[in-house]
Design a protein around this motif. Sequence first.
Motif, PDB file in Angstrom:
ATOM      1  N   ARG A 137       0.864  -1.154  -0.029  1.00 56.70           N
ATOM      2  CA  ARG A 137       0.055  -0.036   0.110  1.00 56.70           C
ATOM      3  C   ARG A 137       0.962   1.234  -0.041  1.00 56.70           C
ATOM      4  NH1 ARG A 137      -3.825  -0.947   4.182  1.00 56.70           N
ATOM      5  NH2 ARG A 137      -5.109  -1.676   2.275  1.00 56.70           N
ATOM      6  N   TRP A 138       1.735   1.226   0.609  1.00 59.65           N
ATOM      7  CA  TRP A 138       2.803   2.398   0.837  1.00 59.65           C
ATOM      8  C   TRP A 138       3.434   2.679  -0.544  1.00 59.65           C
ATOM      9  CZ3 TRP A 138       8.076   3.459  -0.217  1.00 59.65           C
ATOM     10  CH2 TRP A 138       8.548   4.675  -0.065  1.00 59.65           C
ATOM     11  N   SER A 139       3.857   1.660  -1.469  1.00 57.65           N
ATOM     12  CA  SER A 139       4.121   1.924  -2.748  1.00 57.65           C
ATOM     13  C   SER A 139       3.042   2.567  -3.666  1.00 57.65           C
ATOM     14  CB  SER A 139       4.589   0.563  -3.337  1.00 57.65           C
ATOM     15  OG  SER A 139       3.492  -0.103  -3.704  1.00 57.65           O
ATOM     16  N   PHE A 140       1.709   2.442  -3.308  1.00 57.57           N
ATOM     17  CA  PHE A 140       0.792   3.320  -4.305  1.00 57.57           C
ATOM     18  C   PHE A 140       0.598   4.567  -3.556  1.00 57.57           C
ATOM     19  CE2 PHE A 140      -0.147  -1.143  -5.370  1.00 57.57           C
ATOM     20  CZ  PHE A 140      -0.600  -0.839  -6.698  1.00 57.57           C
ATOM     21  N   THR A 141       0.400   4.869  -2.087  1.00 57.67           N
ATOM     22  CA  THR A 141      -0.120   5.958  -1.654  1.00 57.67           C
ATOM     23  C   THR A 141       0.914   6.737  -0.731  1.00 57.67           C
ATOM     24  OG1 THR A 141      -0.952   4.839   0.435  1.00 57.67           O
ATOM     25  CG2 THR A 141      -2.422   4.813  -1.532  1.00 57.67           C
ATOM     26  N   GLY A 142       1.984   6.100  -0.307  1.00 58.50           N
ATOM     27  CA  GLY A 142       2.951   6.644   0.502  1.00 58.50           C
ATOM     28  C   GLY A 142       2.486   6.507   1.774  1.00 58.50           C
ATOM     29  N   LYS A 143       1.446   5.896   2.264  1.00 61.38           N
ATOM     30  CA  LYS A 143       0.992   5.691   3.567  1.00 61.38           C
ATOM     31  C   LYS A 143       0.953   4.219   3.795  1.00 61.38           C
ATOM     32  CE  LYS A 143      -0.877  10.192   3.612  1.00 61.38           C
ATOM     33  NZ  LYS A 143      -0.445  11.182   4.030  1.00 61.38           N
ATOM     34  N   ALA A 144       1.331   3.993   5.063  1.00 57.56           N
ATOM     35  CA  ALA A 144       1.685   2.474   5.724  1.00 57.56           C
ATOM     36  C   ALA A 144       1.367   2.344   7.080  1.00 57.56           C
ATOM     37  CB  ALA A 144       3.093   2.032   5.303  1.00 57.56           C
ATOM     38  N   ASP A 145       0.857   1.328   7.663  1.00 55.03           N
ATOM     39  CA  ASP A 145       0.852   1.067   9.082  1.00 55.03           C
ATOM     40  C   ASP A 145       2.232   0.667   9.479  1.00 55.03           C
ATOM     41  OD1 ASP A 145      -1.968   1.369   8.803  1.00 55.03           O
ATOM     42  OD2 ASP A 145      -2.153  -0.866   8.308  1.00 55.03           O
ATOM     43  N   VAL A 146       3.102   0.242   8.818  1.00 56.43           N
ATOM     44  CA  VAL A 146       4.486  -0.163   9.256  1.00 56.43           C
ATOM     45  C   VAL A 146       5.536   0.278   8.409  1.00 56.43           C
ATOM     46  CG1 VAL A 146       5.804  -2.328   9.968  1.00 56.43           C
ATOM     47  CG2 VAL A 146       3.353  -2.488   9.766  1.00 56.43           C
ATOM     48  N   HIS A 147       6.711   0.661   8.998  1.00 54.32           N
ATOM     49  CA  HIS A 147       7.667   1.388   8.171  1.00 54.32           C
ATOM     50  C   HIS A 147       8.009   0.358   7.062  1.00 54.32           C
ATOM     51  CE1 HIS A 147      11.602   2.744   7.218  1.00 54.32           C
ATOM     52  NE2 HIS A 147      11.072   4.064   7.911  1.00 54.32           N
ATOM     53  N   ILE A 148       8.167   1.168   5.848  1.00 57.20           N
ATOM     54  CA  ILE A 148       8.504   0.413   4.766  1.00 57.20           C
ATOM     55  C   ILE A 148       9.728  -0.643   4.829  1.00 57.20           C
ATOM     56  CG2 ILE A 148       9.706   2.262   3.705  1.00 57.20           C
ATOM     57  CD1 ILE A 148       7.612  -0.225   1.688  1.00 57.20           C
ATOM     58  N   GLY A 149      10.723  -0.258   5.413  1.00 61.99           N
ATOM     59  CA  GLY A 149      11.799  -1.111   5.674  1.00 61.99           C
ATOM     60  C   GLY A 149      11.577  -2.244   6.471  1.00 61.99           C
ATOM     61  N   VAL A 150      10.774  -2.245   7.488  1.00 64.70           N
ATOM     62  CA  VAL A 150      10.387  -3.239   8.497  1.00 64.70           C
ATOM     63  C   VAL A 150       9.496  -4.164   7.480  1.00 64.70           C
ATOM     64  CG1 VAL A 150       9.108  -4.111  10.289  1.00 64.70           C
ATOM     65  CG2 VAL A 150      10.323  -1.890  10.328  1.00 64.70           C
ATOM     66  N   SER A 151       8.899  -3.558   6.777  1.00 61.07           N
ATOM     67  CA  SER A 151       7.867  -4.549   5.717  1.00 61.07           C
ATOM     68  C   SER A 151       8.873  -5.119   4.783  1.00 61.07           C
ATOM     69  CB  SER A 151       6.934  -3.758   4.805  1.00 61.07           C
ATOM     70  OG  SER A 151       5.853  -3.283   5.701  1.00 61.07           O
ATOM     71  N   LEU A 152       9.905  -4.691   4.199  1.00 59.52           N
ATOM     72  CA  LEU A 152      10.623  -5.426   3.295  1.00 59.52           C
ATOM     73  C   LEU A 152      11.623  -6.312   4.064  1.00 59.52           C
ATOM     74  CD1 LEU A 152      12.274  -2.624   1.177  1.00 59.52           C
ATOM     75  CD2 LEU A 152      10.892  -4.670   0.442  1.00 59.52           C
ATOM     76  N   ALA A 153      11.836  -6.046   5.306  1.00 57.82           N
ATOM     77  CA  ALA A 153      12.712  -7.054   6.087  1.00 57.82           C
ATOM     78  C   ALA A 153      11.927  -8.135   6.252  1.00 57.82           C
ATOM     79  CB  ALA A 153      13.102  -6.319   7.397  1.00 57.82           C
ATOM     80  N   MET A 154      10.590  -8.060   6.763  1.00 63.33           N
ATOM     81  CA  MET A 154       9.701  -9.262   7.293  1.00 63.33           C
ATOM     82  C   MET A 154       9.549 -10.088   5.976  1.00 63.33           C
ATOM     83  SD  MET A 154       9.443  -9.202  10.273  1.00 63.33           S
ATOM     84  CE  MET A 154       7.885 -10.274  10.419  1.00 63.33           C
ATOM     85  N   THR A 155       9.213  -9.379   4.612  1.00 59.89           N
ATOM     86  CA  THR A 155       9.166 -10.380   3.614  1.00 59.89           C
ATOM     87  C   THR A 155      10.573 -11.171   3.202  1.00 59.89           C
ATOM     88  OG1 THR A 155       7.640  -8.472   2.620  1.00 59.89           O
ATOM     89  CG2 THR A 155       8.386 -10.133   1.162  1.00 59.89           C
ATOM     90  N   MET A 156      11.535 -10.458   3.407  1.00 61.49           N
ATOM     91  CA  MET A 156      12.896 -11.305   2.959  1.00 61.49           C
ATOM     92  C   MET A 156      13.234 -12.352   4.040  1.00 61.49           C
ATOM     93  SD  MET A 156      14.064  -9.988   0.486  1.00 61.49           S
ATOM     94  CE  MET A 156      15.685 -10.660   0.219  1.00 61.49           C
ATOM     95  N   VAL A 157      12.459 -12.184   5.340  1.00 58.68           N
ATOM     96  CA  VAL A 157      12.674 -13.186   6.327  1.00 58.68           C
ATOM     97  C   VAL A 157      11.888 -14.577   6.208  1.00 58.68           C
ATOM     98  CG1 VAL A 157      12.174 -13.838   8.614  1.00 58.68           C
ATOM     99  CG2 VAL A 157      13.351 -11.763   8.094  1.00 58.68           C
TER     100      VAL A 157
END
Length: 253
Positions: free
Chosen positions: A212-232
């Motif tokens: 959602r952040w990539s669309f609107t720039g709004k997110a519930d969780v920091h984008i870095g944390v989202s990327l890290a969790m996906t990689m994990v």
Amino acid sequence: MNLRAVGAIYKFEMARALRTIMQSVISPVISTSLYFVVFGAAIGQRMQEIDGVPYGTFIVPGLVMLSLLTQSIANASFGIYFPRFAGTIYEILSAPVSYLEIVVAYVGAAATKSIVIGLIILATASLFTPLTIEHPVLMVTFLLLTAFTFSLFGFIIGVWADGFEQLQIIPLLVITPLTFLGGSFYSIDMLPPFWRAVSLFNPVVYLVSGFRWSFTGKADVHIGVSLAMTMVFLLACLVAIRWIFKTGYRLKA
């Protein structure tokens, strides 16, 4: 890498999707379009904006992610389960094809199909609500990471499942509820503090939030944390698949 073998398995899986195009492509697109009609066009007009984003636009990333997750798992799990069910898996295992090439072929085909469906749904959504993509590179990154990660997860389910019923258990009883409770239709910041904290244990929250952040720039969780969790989660799936082929779990029995 034996590209000819990888290409043969990949083409076979893609051809299977074309033979069942009603079930593989048209059905999920129609189902998700109904969500846009009901929640976006009908109910969405009566809803307040969330973080300054119209509700119809807000739910688009969540609905695309919902379809991407379920289709990635379904395509990959059935793709590897069916040769086990038919007994043809032994022909593949005895062929001069490495384990890595088998995974690349099956997971690559499953991810391709789910990405195509995700893009069709995204194009369909633009008919119901205005869409802007503020960070297209990250949008594509999340799309690819999610498709390949959950195709790997589906591959694991397809190896684990001992019947068609088991093949459906985890997607129906685990993945779909987690996706609906993962902020697809709402922001977890709207929840009471306790339930917001509980939601952070749901891995789908990080996927939906980042997408959602990539669309609107709004997110519930920091984008870095989202990327890290996906990689994990991606690494966890790779480790599990390595163990499956190393031990021959339910492949050589």
